[in-house]
Design a protein around this motif. Structure first.
Motif, PDB file in Angstrom:
ATOM      1  N   ALA A  40      52.288  42.039  79.903  1.00 20.30           N
ATOM      2  CA  ALA A  40      52.099  43.488  79.738  1.00 20.30           C
ATOM      3  C   ALA A  40      50.863  43.934  80.520  1.00 20.30           C
ATOM      4  CB  ALA A  40      51.959  43.830  78.259  1.00 20.30           C
ATOM      5  N   ARG A  41      49.804  43.146  80.446  1.00 22.96           N
ATOM      6  CA  ARG A  41      48.590  43.491  81.218  1.00 22.96           C
ATOM      7  C   ARG A  41      48.891  43.448  82.717  1.00 22.96           C
ATOM      8  NH1 ARG A  41      44.470  39.234  79.713  1.00 22.96           N
ATOM      9  NH2 ARG A  41      43.149  40.214  81.256  1.00 22.96           N
ATOM     10  N   MET A  42      49.697  42.498  83.111  1.00 23.15           N
ATOM     11  CA  MET A  42      50.058  42.387  84.534  1.00 23.15           C
ATOM     12  C   MET A  42      50.821  43.634  84.997  1.00 23.15           C
ATOM     13  SD  MET A  42      52.425  39.564  86.443  1.00 23.15           S
ATOM     14  CE  MET A  42      54.005  40.339  86.087  1.00 23.15           C
ATOM     15  N   GLU A  43      51.734  44.108  84.151  1.00 23.68           N
ATOM     16  CA  GLU A  43      52.500  45.318  84.508  1.00 23.68           C
ATOM     17  C   GLU A  43      51.571  46.517  84.674  1.00 23.68           C
ATOM     18  OE1 GLU A  43      55.415  45.326  85.500  1.00 23.68           O
ATOM     19  OE2 GLU A  43      56.084  43.369  84.784  1.00 23.68           O
ATOM     20  N   GLU A  44      50.583  46.613  83.790  1.00 23.17           N
ATOM     21  CA  GLU A  44      49.606  47.703  83.888  1.00 23.17           C
ATOM     22  C   GLU A  44      48.867  47.632  85.217  1.00 23.17           C
ATOM     23  OE1 GLU A  44      50.454  50.082  81.458  1.00 23.17           O
ATOM     24  OE2 GLU A  44      48.456  50.598  82.292  1.00 23.17           O
ATOM     25  N   LEU A  45      48.465  46.432  85.530  1.00 25.01           N
ATOM     26  CA  LEU A  45      47.716  46.190  86.766  1.00 25.01           C
ATOM     27  C   LEU A  45      48.561  46.550  87.991  1.00 25.01           C
ATOM     28  CD1 LEU A  45      45.109  44.598  87.656  1.00 25.01           C
ATOM     29  CD2 LEU A  45      46.580  42.594  87.833  1.00 25.01           C
ATOM     30  N   ALA A  46      49.846  46.227  87.910  1.00 25.66           N
ATOM     31  CA  ALA A  46      50.746  46.470  89.046  1.00 25.66           C
ATOM     32  C   ALA A  46      50.791  47.959  89.402  1.00 25.66           C
ATOM     33  CB  ALA A  46      52.145  45.945  88.723  1.00 25.66           C
ATOM     34  N   LYS A  47      50.582  48.793  88.383  1.00 25.93           N
ATOM     35  CA  LYS A  47      50.672  50.237  88.635  1.00 25.93           C
ATOM     36  C   LYS A  47      49.600  50.721  89.610  1.00 25.93           C
ATOM     37  CE  LYS A  47      52.617  51.354  84.135  1.00 25.93           C
ATOM     38  NZ  LYS A  47      52.210  51.691  82.775  1.00 25.93           N
ATOM     39  N   THR A  48      48.465  50.059  89.603  1.00 21.74           N
ATOM     40  CA  THR A  48      47.370  50.533  90.473  1.00 21.74           C
ATOM     41  C   THR A  48      47.026  49.531  91.581  1.00 21.74           C
ATOM     42  OG1 THR A  48      45.813  49.567  88.912  1.00 21.74           O
ATOM     43  CG2 THR A  48      46.257  51.932  88.671  1.00 21.74           C
ATOM     44  N   MET A  49      47.755  48.443  91.663  1.00 22.84           N
ATOM     45  CA  MET A  49      47.408  47.418  92.660  1.00 22.84           C
ATOM     46  C   MET A  49      47.644  47.941  94.079  1.00 22.84           C
ATOM     47  SD  MET A  49      46.288  44.407  93.365  1.00 22.84           S
ATOM     48  CE  MET A  49      46.204  43.409  91.884  1.00 22.84           C
ATOM     49  N   THR A  50      46.705  47.665  94.955  1.00 19.42           N
ATOM     50  CA  THR A  50      46.834  48.109  96.354  1.00 19.42           C
ATOM     51  C   THR A  50      46.999  46.886  97.256  1.00 19.42           C
ATOM     52  OG1 THR A  50      44.463  47.880  96.622  1.00 19.42           O
ATOM     53  CG2 THR A  50      45.264  50.067  95.986  1.00 19.42           C
ATOM     54  N   ARG A  51      47.334  47.124  98.503  1.00 20.52           N
ATOM     55  CA  ARG A  51      47.418  46.054  99.510  1.00 20.52           C
ATOM     56  C   ARG A  51      46.085  45.297  99.593  1.00 20.52           C
ATOM     57  NH1 ARG A  51      52.093  45.716 102.894  1.00 20.52           N
ATOM     58  NH2 ARG A  51      53.320  45.175 101.085  1.00 20.52           N
ATOM     59  N   GLU A  52      45.008  46.089  99.583  1.00 19.81           N
ATOM     60  CA  GLU A  52      43.677  45.514  99.682  1.00 19.81           C
ATOM     61  C   GLU A  52      43.381  44.656  98.437  1.00 19.81           C
ATOM     62  OE1 GLU A  52      41.590  44.943 101.840  1.00 19.81           O
ATOM     63  OE2 GLU A  52      39.864  44.419 100.572  1.00 19.81           O
ATOM     64  N   GLY A  53      43.815  45.163  97.281  1.00 20.18           N
ATOM     65  CA  GLY A  53      43.632  44.400  96.043  1.00 20.18           C
ATOM     66  C   GLY A  53      44.387  43.076  96.096  1.00 20.18           C
ATOM     67  N   GLU A  54      45.565  43.105  96.642  1.00 20.44           N
ATOM     68  CA  GLU A  54      46.355  41.866  96.765  1.00 20.44           C
ATOM     69  C   GLU A  54      45.669  40.893  97.726  1.00 20.44           C
ATOM     70  OE1 GLU A  54      50.419  42.559  97.808  1.00 20.44           O
ATOM     71  OE2 GLU A  54      50.928  43.246  95.778  1.00 20.44           O
ATOM     72  N   ARG A  55      45.172  41.451  98.827  1.00 20.89           N
ATOM     73  CA  ARG A  55      44.516  40.595  99.829  1.00 20.89           C
ATOM     74  C   ARG A  55      43.281  39.906  99.208  1.00 20.89           C
ATOM     75  NH1 ARG A  55      40.628  39.955 102.619  1.00 20.89           N
ATOM     76  NH2 ARG A  55      39.603  41.817 101.803  1.00 20.89           N
ATOM     77  N   ARG A  56      42.572  40.693  98.395  1.00 20.06           N
ATOM     78  CA  ARG A  56      41.371  40.139  97.754  1.00 20.06           C
ATOM     79  C   ARG A  56      41.731  39.021  96.768  1.00 20.06           C
ATOM     80  NH1 ARG A  56      39.149  42.230  93.712  1.00 20.06           N
ATOM     81  NH2 ARG A  56      40.108  44.255  94.033  1.00 20.06           N
ATOM     82  N   LEU A  57      42.823  39.237  96.037  1.00 17.72           N
ATOM     83  CA  LEU A  57      43.245  38.202  95.083  1.00 17.72           C
ATOM     84  C   LEU A  57      43.605  36.897  95.800  1.00 17.72           C
ATOM     85  CD1 LEU A  57      45.604  39.573  92.274  1.00 17.72           C
ATOM     86  CD2 LEU A  57      43.356  38.526  92.056  1.00 17.72           C
ATOM     87  N   VAL A  58      44.368  37.041  96.887  1.00 14.30           N
ATOM     88  CA  VAL A  58      44.755  35.850  97.657  1.00 14.30           C
ATOM     89  C   VAL A  58      43.503  35.147  98.163  1.00 14.30           C
ATOM     90  CG1 VAL A  58      45.849  35.086  99.820  1.00 14.30           C
ATOM     91  CG2 VAL A  58      47.020  36.728  98.332  1.00 14.30           C
ATOM     92  N   ASP A  59      42.603  35.947  98.708  1.00 16.26           N
ATOM     93  CA  ASP A  59      41.381  35.398  99.269  1.00 16.26           C
ATOM     94  C   ASP A  59      40.572  34.643  98.200  1.00 16.26           C
ATOM     95  OD1 ASP A  59      40.253  35.340 101.756  1.00 16.26           O
ATOM     96  OD2 ASP A  59      38.709  36.810 101.229  1.00 16.26           O
TER      97      ASP A  59
END
Ligand code: DNO
Length: 384
Positions: free
Chosen positions: A156-175
């Motif tokens: 459920a927390r992940m779904e919430e996060l998905a609503k505001t996740m950006t490309r940059e946010g994804e790149r940072r997570l991978v990094d």
């Protein structure tokens, strides 16, 4: 305990001269320039040892002599790689470097989602956010069946996060998860990799069909093969616990809890087969009582990592202060029962300009210096 410091070699901006000034007695390092799996020659080992000694310090611990993936999943070349490992140990043994830290974690060494998590006092810390990790696993990596590994609250927390996740946010997570925390520890993915997620998926595939028992058998095979060299040169091997000490990404893990530690110590019952007591990694699992574990395994501990985590509701975790009462007890245990054992601090905050220096994640200067001061104070109090 011997006060040691993880130093990343002659290119480390934190120099050996600086370390002498802050009370460091021994150095923890690796031959970071030698690719994983290749032999450490006598010449390279002696060069490093002489460099450290020319600064009035000693090379106390090797962290790490990395275990190649193929040894962990029992690939076709594992025996050849184990032979290389033995040759490297021999070179270390001949040079008198007798404590070797390694890990047996498949693919990923340590895992964090945030390397600059702000503390109320203006410093920053490492942080593991379980929902962000789930997002990486389910949405970025797209591992088949990944959702089944997370509880409803995390999803459920992940779904919430998905609503505001950006490309940059994804790149940072991978990094953060698979690049910045890995390359400098001689891990699988370097900063120059332009497609780290693809590389990572290929690495995960190597462990298809490998469960905990198989990984345990492979660890035992490795340890039995190297023990004769360790006995000959009196080298203490000390495995680093899995960080975090939990099952992640569908990979098997074998150093996560009391039962695991007991298993590998008994599987190869030789005092040269020992533990790196990383209080920080162990405390990141709510199932572990770190004070209890320190008391139980002090005799088979050859190296101590002094840091500690707080597990938060929902399974996130964060580094705590080095003055945490649990760490005081851990320090007391080792200081009284294993007085000369090498100890280093790590994963201290970034503070007072550390953030501008480009240090490896978790390895600040001011933050670690303060932490070493704190742990030194606890040691002095224990001995008073
Ligand atoms: C992270 C470290 C680990 C550790 C290795 C040992 O900060 O504690 O990378 O060095 O797992 O092999």
């Amino acid at each position: 305990m011997e006060k040691t410091w993880r130093w990343f070699g002659p290119n480390d901006p934190i120099t050996l001269e600086m370390l002498r000034q802050i009370g460091v007695e021994g150095i923890v390092t690796s031959l970071h320039h030698v690719p994983n799996g290749e032999v450490w020659t006598d010449e390279e080992v002696l060069k490093m040892k002489d460099f450290i000694e020319s600064h009035g310090l000693r090379w106390s611990v090797v962290e790490s002599l990395p275990v190649s993936e193929s040894i962990k999943y029992a690939g076709a070349d594992r025996d050849a790689l184990i032979e290389n490992y033995k040759k490297s140990l021999e070179a270390l043994g001949k040079a008198g470097v007798r404590t070797v830290c390694y890990n047996f974690m498949p693919v990923l060494d340590w895992a964090r989602t945030d390397l600059d998590y702000p503390n109320p006092d203006g410093t920053t810390n490492l942080y593991f956010n379980r929902a962000e990790f789930a997002y990486f696993d389910c949405r970025i990596l797209g591992r088949p069946g990944a959702e089944a590994d997370y509880d409803a609250d995390t999803l459920a927390r992940m779904e919430e996060l998905a609503k505001t996740m950006t490309r940059e946010g994804e790149r940072r997570l991978v990094d953060n998860i698979i690049v910045k925390t890995q390359g400098f520890v001689n891990g699988n993915i370097s900063e120059d990799d332009t497609t780290p997620v693809d590389t990572f998926r290929d690495l995960l595939k190597l462990y298809d069909g490998i469960d905990r028992d198989t990984l345990r058998a492979n660890m035992k095979y490795f340890l039995e093969a190297i023990m004769p060299v360790c006995r000959q040169y009196d080298i203490n091997m000390c495995v680093h616990p899995d960080d975090p000490p939990l099952q992640i990404l569908g990979l098997p893990r074998v150093v996560t809890c009391d039962e695991d530690i007991e298993w590998f110590l008994n599987a190869v019952p030789d005092s040269h087969n020992g533990l790196t007591f990383c209080a920080g990694s162990l405390s990141a699992g709510a199932h572990n009582d770190v004070v209890e574990l320190a008391r139980k395994y002090a005799d088979r501990t050859h190296f101590v990592h002094a840091r500690i985590c707080n597990v938060l509701p929902g399974g996130d975790f964060k580094e705590s202060t080095h003055l945490d009462p649990r760490l005081v007890e851990v320090v007391r245990t080792f200081e009284t029962r294993r007085p000369g054992v090498p100890m280093r601090v790590d994963h201290a905050p970034l503070m007072l300009g550390d953030e501008k220096m480009g240090y490896n994640a978790g390895y600040s200067f001011h933050g670690r210096m303060l932490a070493l001061g704190m742990v030194s104070g606890i040691m002095a109090a224990v001995n008073a």
